[in-house]
Design an enzyme around this catalytic site. Structure first.
Site, PDB file in Angstrom:
ATOM      1  NE  ARG A 249      14.774  30.693  72.349  1.00  0.00           N
ATOM      2  CZ  ARG A 249      13.806  30.175  73.085  1.00  0.00           C
ATOM      3  NH1 ARG A 249      13.823  28.913  73.401  1.00  0.00           N
ATOM      4  NH2 ARG A 249      12.807  30.937  73.478  1.00  0.00           N
ATOM      5  CB  ALA A 250      14.704  33.557  64.753  1.00  0.00           C
TER       6      ALA A 250
ATOM      7  CG  ASP B 228      25.792  34.837  64.934  1.00  0.00           C
ATOM      8  OD1 ASP B 228      26.089  34.544  63.766  1.00  0.00           O
ATOM      9  OD2 ASP B 228      24.818  34.365  65.532  1.00  0.00           O
TER      10      ASP B 228
ATOM     11  N   PRO C 192      13.655  38.623  66.331  1.00  0.00           N
ATOM     12  CG  PRO C 192      12.984  36.968  64.818  1.00  0.00           C
ATOM     13  CD  PRO C 192      13.461  38.393  64.883  1.00  0.00           C
TER      14      PRO C 192
ATOM     15  N   GLY D 262      21.075  36.026  64.875  1.00  0.00           N
ATOM     16  CA  GLY D 262      22.132  36.537  65.747  1.00  0.00           C
ATOM     17  C   GLY D 262      21.652  37.256  66.987  1.00  0.00           C
ATOM     18  CB  SER D 263      18.595  36.945  69.075  1.00  0.00           C
ATOM     19  OG  SER D 263      18.700  35.566  69.376  1.00  0.00           O
ATOM     20  CB  SER D 264      22.741  34.758  71.657  1.00  0.00           C
ATOM     21  OG  SER D 264      23.470  34.216  70.588  1.00  0.00           O
ATOM     22  CB  ALA D 265      26.082  37.808  68.660  1.00  0.00           C
ATOM     23  CB  ALA D 266      22.026  41.379  68.645  1.00  0.00           C
TER      24      ALA D 266
END
Ligand code: PMV
Length: 312
Positions: A96-97, A150, A94, A100-104
């Protein structure tokens, strides 16, 4: 042609890592997979799982972060015409959880663009540090003062100890483990939580001791994981949850998810990431994650199980 970026779950040491302490962190393997599509006048990305559709330079944080990533890639030497493409993104974590979604995403995009342009400097062995520096540019847009954990894990994968200034040191767990990650709902921006912890530490010695203990637990946790003492590692995670709650970073939903995971057999469970919402991470012996995941599925909008293992 595809590019992969890993998500992350901090097992121990969030917030302390911003002040220079180590963090014990596991990748959530292949959190994001990016595929190159047709040509486009400017870089365009579509992430159906996050309801995200953004073009390079669009107003707002995602557009600004994408612009920062593109500028860093061109600065590195990627030909600007390599950015004239549409990319589609499969997200297995998901956004903003706290995972580390933004770095991924940034790592997956950079790798997919480098692959498509056959830009060797970002594809060859030893490109990791370079890729991390590029991704740091877009992470700075989202997170302000970030520790870099991240970006490091999104690039490297595996499990290990991250320390600001020293980077990521991979480790081999003494016994394999599983992580169950469950999303409880939205969380406020990381920078707000980081600022809150900083103010608390400025005002009280008790808070400074709690933050110190969070870093110490991460350092001890590395040894426990290396030795395969999952029971003691789970206890350390439980203690970390107690200190994070002391900073008011837990919520009733996070508390309930942590309790449900422990009741279903997890060896330890805690919030992961900045807190105030977002995800919990629960530690399980391999093969014993199913009841924990099922219990969390009854109360959480998203649950995933991931191996906690050395980089493959
Ligand atoms: O919630 P996230 O995924 O942004 O993780 C934040 C982790 C912190 O330690 C609180 C901040 C950082 O930069 O390491």
């Amino acid at each position: 042609m595809s590019g992969v970026g890993h998500g992350k779950a901090i097992l121990l040491g969030e917030h302390a890592v911003v002040e220079g302490a180590p963090a014990l962190v596991s990748a959530l393997p292949e959190g994001v997979i990016v595929e190159a599509g047709p040509g486009a006048p400017r870089l365009e990305i579509e992430v159906p799982g996050w309801s995200m559709h953004v073009r390079n330079g669009d107003p707002g944080l995602p557009g600004e972060a994408l612009a920062a990533l593109c500028a860093a890639l061109v600065e590195d030497g990627l030909p600007p015409e390599a950015l004239e493409v549409k990319l589609s993104v499969e997200a297995r974590i998901p956004d903003r959880a706290g995972v580390g979604s933004s770095a991924a995403l940034a790592v997956g995009l950079a790798r997919a663009l480098a692959e498509r342009a056959e830009y060797a400097p970002l594809l060859e062995e030893g490109a990791d540090a370079r890729l991390e520096a590029i991704v740091a540019a877009s992470e700075a847009v989202f997170h302000g003062r970030a520790s870099g954990v991240d970006a490091a894990v999104a690039v490297h994968g595996g499990v290990g100890l991250f320390q600001p200034g020293r980077g990521f040191s991979p480790l081999t767990p003494g016994v394999p483990a599983s992580l169950v990650v469950a999303h409880t709902g939205p969380k406020p921006p990381t920078r707000e939580a980081v600022e809150h912890v900083r103010q608390r530490c400025r005002a009280s010695a008790e808070a400074r001791r709690a933050l110190q203990r969070l870093g110490d637990l991460a350092e001890a946790g590395e040894e426990l994981l290396r030795a395969g003492d999952l029971r003691a590692l789970g206890e350390a995670m439980d203690e970390a949850q107690h200190h994070l709650a002391f900073f008011d970073l837990s919520t009733p939903d996070l508390d309930a998810a942590v309790a449900a995971a422990r009741a279903a057999g997890a060896l330890g469970a805690k919030l992961t990431g900045a807190g105030g919402g977002g995800c919990i991470v629960a530690l399980c012996p391999v093969g014993e994650e199913r009841p924990v995941a099922e219990s969390l599925e009854r109360r959480c909008p998203w649950v995933g199980s991931f191996p906690c293992e050395e980089k493959r």
